[in-house]
Write a protein that holds these residues in place. Structure first.
Motif, PDB file in Angstrom:
ATOM      1  N   LEU A 233    -111.522 -13.258 110.769  1.00 62.12           N
ATOM      2  CA  LEU A 233    -110.475 -12.365 109.769  1.00 62.12           C
ATOM      3  C   LEU A 233    -110.494 -12.027 108.856  1.00 62.12           C
ATOM      4  CD1 LEU A 233    -109.391  -9.117 110.868  1.00 62.12           C
ATOM      5  CD2 LEU A 233    -107.556 -10.253 110.504  1.00 62.12           C
ATOM      6  N   GLY A 234    -110.318 -13.787 107.991  1.00 60.10           N
ATOM      7  CA  GLY A 234    -110.391 -13.992 106.516  1.00 60.10           C
ATOM      8  C   GLY A 234    -111.615 -14.223 105.859  1.00 60.10           C
ATOM      9  N   CYS A 235    -112.506 -14.293 106.881  1.00 61.81           N
ATOM     10  CA  CYS A 235    -113.772 -13.936 106.601  1.00 61.81           C
ATOM     11  C   CYS A 235    -115.021 -13.327 106.140  1.00 61.81           C
ATOM     12  CB  CYS A 235    -114.685 -15.031 107.344  1.00 61.81           C
ATOM     13  SG  CYS A 235    -117.013 -15.239 107.161  1.00 61.81           S
ATOM     14  N   ALA A 236    -114.235 -11.855 106.524  1.00 57.79           N
ATOM     15  CA  ALA A 236    -114.790 -10.723 106.757  1.00 57.79           C
ATOM     16  C   ALA A 236    -114.408  -9.776 105.394  1.00 57.79           C
ATOM     17  CB  ALA A 236    -114.477  -9.702 108.224  1.00 57.79           C
ATOM     18  N   VAL A 237    -112.982 -10.055 105.117  1.00 60.58           N
ATOM     19  CA  VAL A 237    -112.294  -9.626 104.066  1.00 60.58           C
ATOM     20  C   VAL A 237    -112.895 -10.085 102.532  1.00 60.58           C
ATOM     21  CG1 VAL A 237    -109.743  -9.482 103.184  1.00 60.58           C
ATOM     22  CG2 VAL A 237    -110.407  -9.679 104.990  1.00 60.58           C
ATOM     23  N   THR A 238    -112.892 -10.945 102.871  1.00 65.37           N
ATOM     24  CA  THR A 238    -113.225 -12.043 101.443  1.00 65.37           C
ATOM     25  C   THR A 238    -115.119 -12.276 101.417  1.00 65.37           C
ATOM     26  OG1 THR A 238    -113.680 -13.826 102.836  1.00 65.37           O
ATOM     27  CG2 THR A 238    -111.905 -13.582 101.045  1.00 65.37           C
ATOM     28  N   TYR A 239    -115.848 -12.037 102.183  1.00 67.23           N
ATOM     29  CA  TYR A 239    -116.862 -12.000 102.490  1.00 67.23           C
ATOM     30  C   TYR A 239    -117.859 -10.413 101.693  1.00 67.23           C
ATOM     31  CZ  TYR A 239    -121.900 -12.412 104.642  1.00 67.23           C
ATOM     32  OH  TYR A 239    -123.438 -12.866 104.411  1.00 67.23           O
ATOM     33  N   PRO A 240    -117.118  -9.675 101.488  1.00 65.95           N
ATOM     34  CA  PRO A 240    -118.035  -8.448  99.924  1.00 65.95           C
ATOM     35  C   PRO A 240    -117.890  -9.163  98.824  1.00 65.95           C
ATOM     36  CG  PRO A 240    -116.479  -7.205 101.894  1.00 65.95           C
ATOM     37  CD  PRO A 240    -116.582  -9.255 101.761  1.00 65.95           C
ATOM     38  N   PHE A 241    -117.047  -9.692  98.377  1.00 61.60           N
ATOM     39  CA  PHE A 241    -116.902 -10.052  96.889  1.00 61.60           C
ATOM     40  C   PHE A 241    -117.514 -11.875  96.755  1.00 61.60           C
ATOM     41  CE2 PHE A 241    -114.829 -12.051  93.199  1.00 61.60           C
ATOM     42  CZ  PHE A 241    -114.392 -10.682  92.864  1.00 61.60           C
ATOM     43  N   GLY A 242    -117.771 -12.397  98.197  1.00 60.52           N
ATOM     44  CA  GLY A 242    -118.304 -13.260  98.271  1.00 60.52           C
ATOM     45  C   GLY A 242    -119.931 -12.577  97.995  1.00 60.52           C
ATOM     46  N   VAL A 243    -120.470 -11.538  98.014  1.00 63.51           N
ATOM     47  CA  VAL A 243    -121.474 -11.039  97.354  1.00 63.51           C
ATOM     48  C   VAL A 243    -121.804 -10.592  96.745  1.00 63.51           C
ATOM     49  CG1 VAL A 243    -123.094  -9.342  98.331  1.00 63.51           C
ATOM     50  CG2 VAL A 243    -122.343 -10.217 100.009  1.00 63.51           C
TER      51      VAL A 243
ATOM     52  N   ARG B 113    -103.252  -4.867 104.945  1.00 63.50           N
ATOM     53  CA  ARG B 113    -102.035  -5.445 105.412  1.00 63.50           C
ATOM     54  C   ARG B 113    -101.543  -6.858 104.483  1.00 63.50           C
ATOM     55  NH1 ARG B 113    -104.717  -8.565 110.040  1.00 63.50           N
ATOM     56  NH2 ARG B 113    -103.334  -9.698 109.885  1.00 63.50           N
ATOM     57  N   SER B 114    -100.326  -6.838 104.767  1.00 67.76           N
ATOM     58  CA  SER B 114     -99.374  -7.564 103.597  1.00 67.76           C
ATOM     59  C   SER B 114    -100.204  -8.560 103.116  1.00 67.76           C
ATOM     60  CB  SER B 114     -98.037  -8.020 104.373  1.00 67.76           C
ATOM     61  OG  SER B 114     -98.851  -9.083 105.404  1.00 67.76           O
ATOM     62  N   GLU B 115    -101.019  -9.340 104.020  1.00 66.82           N
ATOM     63  CA  GLU B 115    -101.719 -10.431 103.338  1.00 66.82           C
ATOM     64  C   GLU B 115    -103.169 -10.367 102.700  1.00 66.82           C
ATOM     65  OE1 GLU B 115    -102.478 -11.284 107.557  1.00 66.82           O
ATOM     66  OE2 GLU B 115    -100.579  -9.896 106.321  1.00 66.82           O
ATOM     67  N   GLY B 116    -103.187  -8.963 102.958  1.00 71.31           N
ATOM     68  CA  GLY B 116    -104.606  -9.051 102.851  1.00 71.31           C
ATOM     69  C   GLY B 116    -105.362  -8.488 101.113  1.00 71.31           C
ATOM     70  N   LEU B 117    -104.288  -8.139 100.560  1.00 71.29           N
ATOM     71  CA  LEU B 117    -104.526  -8.610  98.579  1.00 71.29           C
ATOM     72  C   LEU B 117    -104.832  -9.618  98.717  1.00 71.29           C
ATOM     73  CD1 LEU B 117    -102.645  -5.363  97.446  1.00 71.29           C
ATOM     74  CD2 LEU B 117    -105.117  -5.320  98.143  1.00 71.29           C
ATOM     75  N   LEU B 118    -103.649 -10.140  99.000  1.00 74.07           N
ATOM     76  CA  LEU B 118    -103.788 -12.236  98.423  1.00 74.07           C
ATOM     77  C   LEU B 118    -104.581 -12.719  98.541  1.00 74.07           C
ATOM     78  CD1 LEU B 118    -102.396 -14.534  97.218  1.00 74.07           C
ATOM     79  CD2 LEU B 118    -101.612 -14.673 100.068  1.00 74.07           C
ATOM     80  N   TRP B 119    -105.755 -12.241 100.487  1.00 75.80           N
ATOM     81  CA  TRP B 119    -107.042 -13.423 100.602  1.00 75.80           C
ATOM     82  C   TRP B 119    -108.190 -12.411  99.835  1.00 75.80           C
ATOM     83  CZ3 TRP B 119    -107.230 -12.447 107.123  1.00 75.80           C
ATOM     84  CH2 TRP B 119    -105.896 -13.101 107.393  1.00 75.80           C
ATOM     85  N   ILE B 120    -107.930 -11.131  99.526  1.00 73.01           N
ATOM     86  CA  ILE B 120    -108.831 -10.682  98.364  1.00 73.01           C
ATOM     87  C   ILE B 120    -109.322 -12.410  97.295  1.00 73.01           C
ATOM     88  CG2 ILE B 120    -110.219  -9.094  97.202  1.00 73.01           C
ATOM     89  CD1 ILE B 120    -108.987  -7.290  99.232  1.00 73.01           C
ATOM     90  N   GLY B 121    -107.748 -11.880  96.710  1.00 73.04           N
ATOM     91  CA  GLY B 121    -108.086 -12.355  94.917  1.00 73.04           C
ATOM     92  C   GLY B 121    -108.331 -14.016  95.632  1.00 73.04           C
ATOM     93  N   LEU B 122    -107.701 -14.987  96.843  1.00 70.70           N
ATOM     94  CA  LEU B 122    -108.014 -15.658  96.580  1.00 70.70           C
ATOM     95  C   LEU B 122    -109.450 -16.149  97.707  1.00 70.70           C
ATOM     96  CD1 LEU B 122    -105.175 -17.244  99.129  1.00 70.70           C
ATOM     97  CD2 LEU B 122    -105.252 -17.433  96.311  1.00 70.70           C
ATOM     98  N   GLY B 123    -110.167 -15.246  97.555  1.00 66.36           N
ATOM     99  CA  GLY B 123    -111.469 -15.384  97.495  1.00 66.36           C
ATOM    100  C   GLY B 123    -112.130 -15.782  96.642  1.00 66.36           C
ATOM    101  N   ALA B 124    -112.379 -14.238  95.191  1.00 64.16           N
ATOM    102  CA  ALA B 124    -112.601 -14.142  94.304  1.00 64.16           C
ATOM    103  C   ALA B 124    -112.710 -15.391  93.769  1.00 64.16           C
ATOM    104  CB  ALA B 124    -111.502 -12.529  93.655  1.00 64.16           C
ATOM    105  N   ILE B 125    -111.238 -16.080  93.641  1.00 61.43           N
ATOM    106  CA  ILE B 125    -111.327 -17.368  92.467  1.00 61.43           C
ATOM    107  C   ILE B 125    -111.996 -18.356  93.322  1.00 61.43           C
ATOM    108  CG2 ILE B 125    -109.771 -19.492  91.782  1.00 61.43           C
ATOM    109  CD1 ILE B 125    -107.650 -17.652  92.664  1.00 61.43           C
ATOM    110  N   LEU B 126    -112.237 -18.786  94.830  1.00 63.97           N
ATOM    111  CA  LEU B 126    -113.083 -19.556  95.592  1.00 63.97           C
ATOM    112  C   LEU B 126    -114.286 -18.961  94.747  1.00 63.97           C
ATOM    113  CD1 LEU B 126    -111.771 -19.842  99.125  1.00 63.97           C
ATOM    114  CD2 LEU B 126    -111.344 -21.756  97.351  1.00 63.97           C
ATOM    115  N   THR B 127    -114.704 -17.734  94.960  1.00 65.94           N
ATOM    116  CA  THR B 127    -116.269 -17.433  94.214  1.00 65.94           C
ATOM    117  C   THR B 127    -116.989 -17.699  93.177  1.00 65.94           C
ATOM    118  OG1 THR B 127    -117.011 -15.659  96.258  1.00 65.94           O
ATOM    119  CG2 THR B 127    -117.980 -15.825  94.415  1.00 65.94           C
ATOM    120  N   VAL B 128    -116.119 -17.037  92.069  1.00 63.36           N
ATOM    121  CA  VAL B 128    -115.707 -16.997  90.801  1.00 63.36           C
ATOM    122  C   VAL B 128    -116.344 -18.623  89.662  1.00 63.36           C
ATOM    123  CG1 VAL B 128    -116.172 -15.494  88.799  1.00 63.36           C
ATOM    124  CG2 VAL B 128    -115.828 -14.875  91.209  1.00 63.36           C
TER     125      VAL B 128
END
Length: 562
Positions: free
Chosen positions: A169-179, A473-488
């Protein structure tokens, strides 16, 4: 009657989009690709994301309930990915090994360094955020668009008896910004740190290019020696295209004996010029490498004429085996392959589509034209056998399990790693097996574009159904933010270091970043905005090792830290 016809037509249209069938899948995928490619032409702040919009249109279509049969979806997704990476491998194959020899090891070290930096960043974030390590590994896989690594995460967690659904689920959420994160990182590096003249304009500017030099024979030690003897004892690779003696010009053969005061026009690698200077005795200062030289005006007896290799019988044969000098009295001075000049040594293997520059008398040139082919229309015929057999071999290679000490699960190259390696091998060595691998640039681009569009459309439809409800979801936005950090963050830092510290050109740097982050969508953006194919060559150079290392590293982290 009119009402019935209107109802019937609407029902027919809805069935075409909603009915689960092969026809419906073709319609849906085509509409997603068409709309995404149309939106990809839009520019915001003079920046366009290009084919990446297909992915977002697919997410939106999946969100509103558009779906296709799951088996068809996986088939189209995998086939699109395989088609894209194999065509990419065939394109960069001829220049791949030269790239590895001239900086490939350093590129791979930097690429693996980016993978390690991203992983260390993910581990660090587990200590300052409430996200668990298994979930963080899922975010890591999505941020680096590495689904094989996600599979390794889930299998390792399963062996440890830990549920593996939340990493997916975390992979699916962060994948778009990973792109888009890698694309944004490339844009940021280019806008802030790269000057216009630093963007590469020559796809092979760092590779040695043949140099034409004039020498006068003043070394008495080689007088009376044949060209073959001099080549043997000098350990230099060179081609003598013209010999001037007593006012006459000729094409020397390997048995031609040199005399004092002969003038030679020699083509060699730049590094061999100084050695040849010592061998022949005196170097003339005339610049024979200028683009505006009229070679037919250099002397009246000889003609310089280009030919295109289109005869299949000589595909894969060496120049020496054709014996053009001895049989026809002509000499091949230069060979161009995909616009890249190559030194015409006897062991160089010709490929369909090569452009060769032949020097000799006009009548002799007329005789060798049927041998070479020179029928450009022949190159327009597609050579699909190499494509399909290469895909089969690439998939077989990707499924081979590799076992490493301390790692309980086998590691595979997968549907992305196997075909790209096989494409490189076929593109490079296919002609030696007399396999016709030539495709026009437009045909190769078409295969890659179709493959990538299909892959992105299916990926978007697959993740779109639950994308927005997960995000909010409650943790969804946090996951997106962390994914953005890990990518950029790692992408930008390693990219700046590569350009400024290691002095690697921006085109190669962009391709290395895309390959290390396993991001073909970002590579397509780089290819559309940068000249030449340096980005593609760098991508293919680092992709296999970096993808491999991520799959292994996530398993090591889970085994030792969970």
């Amino acid at each position: 009657m009119k009402v019935y016809l209107r109802y019937w037509s609407m029902e027919w249209l809805l069935n075409l989009i909603e009915g689960q069938s092969a026809v419906q899948a073709i319609v849906v995928l085509s509409l997603v690709c068409a709309l995404g490619l149309a939106l990809g032409k839009l520019k915001i702040a003079n920046v366009s994301l290009g084919v990446t919009f297909v992915f977002f249109v697919g997410i939106l279509a999946g969100h509103i309930g558009v779906s296709i049969d799951h088996q068809i979806l996986k088939y189209a997704e995998n086939f699109g990915l395989v088609l894209f990476v194999y065509a990419l491998g065939m394109q960069v194959g001829p220049g791949f090994f030269s790239s590895v020899a001239h900086g490939g090891v350093r590129l791979n070290l930097i690429g693996v360094g980016l993978a390690l930096a991203t992983l260390l960043c993910a581990i660090s974030l587990t200590y300052i955020t409430p996200v668990s390590l298994p979930d963080m590994m899922g975010l890591f896989c999505g941020a680096t668009t590495n689904t094989p690594a996600l599979g390794a995460v889930q299998q390792t967690l399963s062996q440890l008896g830990i549920p593996g659904s939340t990493p997916a689920l975390g992979c699916a959420v962060t994948y778009p910004f990973g792109v888009i994160g890698v694309i944004l990182g490339i844009i940021l590096i280019r806008k802030a740190f790269i000057k216009p003249h630093e963007v590469c304009s020559n796809p092979v500017q760092n590779l040695p290019r043949p140099k034409i030099t004039e020498f006068k024979v003043t070394n008495p030690g080689i007088c009376g020696k044949t060209v073959a003897d001099i080549a043997h004892y000098s350990n230099c690779h060179f081609v003598i295209s013209r010999l001037w003696r007593d006012g006459d010009v000729s094409i020397p053969t390997s048995s031609t004996e040199l005399r004092m005061d002969d003038h030679l026009l020699v083509t060699s690698a730049p590094d061999d010029v100084e050695g040849l200077h010592i061998v022949f005795g005196q170097q003339d200062q005339t610049d024979w490498n200028a683009k505006d030289i009229d070679w037919n005006a250099v002397d009246r007896q000889l003609v310089s004429k280009p030919f295109i290799v289109t005869r299949r019988q000589i595909n894969g044969k060496t120049l020496g085996s054709l014996r053009l000098r001895n049989l026809y009295g002509v000499n091949i001075s230069r060979v161009y392959r995909s616009g890249v000049p190559l030194l015409a040594t006897p062991d160089l293997r010709l490929q369909l589509g090569d452009k060769i520059i032949v020097v000799g008398e006009g009548k002799a040139l007329d005789k060798i034209e049927p041998l070479i082919g020179n029928a450009v229309n022949v190159l327009d015929e597609p050579n699909l056998f190499a494509v399909f057999i290469g895909i089969v071999l690439g998939i077989a290679l990707g499924m081979i399990p590799f076992h490493f000490p301390g790692i309980s699960l086998p590691v595979r190259l997968g549907l992305a790693g196997g075909p790209i390696i096989m494409g490189i091998l076929v593109g490079k060595f296919g002609p030696q097996l007399h396999l016709v691998t030539y495709t026009t640039v437009s045909a190769n681009l078409m295969l890659r574009a179709i493959g990538l569009s299909l892959y992105l459309a299916c990926l978007g439809l697959e993740s779109g159904a639950h994308f927005f409800e997960t995000v909010f979801r409650s943790e969804g936005l946090l996951w997106i933010g962390l994914g953005a950090i890990l990518t950029v963050v790692p992408t930008v830092l390693i990219g700046i270091m590569t350009v400024k510290w290691f002095k690697i050109d921006f085109g190669t740097t962009a391709g290395m970043l895309c390959g290390s982050m396993a991001n073909p969508m970002a590579l397509d953006y780089a290819n559309s905005t940068l000249p030449g194919d340096r980005a593609s060559v760098a991508y293919a150079t680092v992709y296999p090792l970096c993808m491999f290392s991520r799959v292994i590293l996530v398993q090591i982290v889970i085994l030792f830290l969970v």
